[in-house]
Design an enzyme around this catalytic site. Structure first.
Site, short mmCIF file in Angstrom:
data_model
loop_
_atom_site.label_atom_id
_atom_site.label_comp_id
_atom_site.label_asym_id
_atom_site.label_seq_id
_atom_site.Cartn_x
_atom_site.Cartn_y
_atom_site.Cartn_z
N CYS A 2 71.53 66.14 -18.28
CA CYS A 2 70.46 65.17 -19.22
C CYS A 2 69.46 66.12 -19.53
O CYS A 2 69.11 67.19 -19.11
CB CYS A 2 69.84 64.14 -17.91
SG CYS A 2 68.93 62.99 -18.99
N GLU A 105 68.59 64.11 -13.41
CA GLU A 105 69.89 63.53 -13.82
C GLU A 105 69.55 62.05 -13.65
O GLU A 105 69.01 61.81 -12.64
CB GLU A 105 71.04 64.15 -13.15
CG GLU A 105 71.34 65.32 -13.36
CD GLU A 105 71.74 65.72 -14.90
OE1 GLU A 105 71.61 64.77 -16.01
OE2 GLU A 105 72.03 67.13 -15.42
#
Length: 223
Positions: A2, A105
């Site tokens: 991410c 994440e």
């Protein structure tokens, strides 16, 4: 992986982790960087070597070649393709290290919002992420920027996200930075010698990290 990470220590802490105690051209300042929730398009501290000298420069997270106007600038590059695909061909020789304290994440756990997790070294040491980019002092026909190289996750980390940064141990990070390291050797390191899942730990953190306007130290505390 991410697109959110932390880079809050001072640059000299990251230099010490890299194990290059000699002089560094420090263009990011001596104070703690203080970025607990750094997002794409922001400038992050990046290590690279030019003229046998280690530089620490602020460089934008994200890059695309001038001809790729149909897409946003990627922030990551898949290790399986980065060395041979046309998109990153120009910057593959321009190796760098992005030193971070942790990355985040998000996991769908069935609630109204995805649950953010923080991933860091078990021993709390800085994380040295293999990167490439268009770096200060290079070809001015392309804008500056960098991407972090990512690989498949392994073990329990797969439950958090299927991709993660290629993290290099200090000796390999120094070899990665060395312009004399052959491209074939650099590719092998990225493909085969990233740190194993066992080197990391992860835990839930506040959903406040999802808002880029939040940037305090509380974002890295377990919940």
């Amino acid at each position: 992986m991410c697109g959110r990470l932390s880079q809050y220590r001072g640059i000299h802490d990251f230099v010490a982790a890299l194990g290059m105690p000699g002089a560094v051209v420090n263009n990011v300042g001596d104070q703690p960087l203080g970025r607990y929730n750094a997002a794409p398009t922001k400038q992050l501290a990046l290590f690279h070597i030019a003229n046998d000298t280690l530089y620490a420069d602020p460089v934008t997270w994200g890059w695309r070649p001038h001809w790729a106007t149909d897409r946003a600038a990627p922030i990551n590059a898949r290790v399986e393709k980065v060395a041979h695909g046309p998109f990153f061909r120009q910057i593959w020789p321009h190796r760098a290290i992005c030193p971070v304290d942790n990355w985040f994440e998000w996991v769908d756990e069935g609630g109204p919002n995805k649950q953010p997790y923080l991933i860091r070294h078990r021993n709390r040491s800085p994380i040295l992420c293999a990167s490439i980019g268009q770096l200060p002092g290079q070809d001015r026909s392309e804008h500056q920027g960098f991407v972090i190289i990512t690989a498949d996750s392994e073990g329990g980390m797969v439950d958090i996200h299927d991709r993660r940064p290629v993290v290099l141990a200090p000796d390999l990070a120094r070899e990665w930075l060395d312009p004399a390291t052959p491209k074939e050797r650099a590719e092998h390191m990225a493909l085969q010698q990233g740190e194993a899942e066992e080197a990391f730990e992860w835990f839930k953190v506040s959903t406040a990290v999802g808002n880029v306007r939040n940037y305090g130290q509380e974002l890295i505390e377990p919940v």
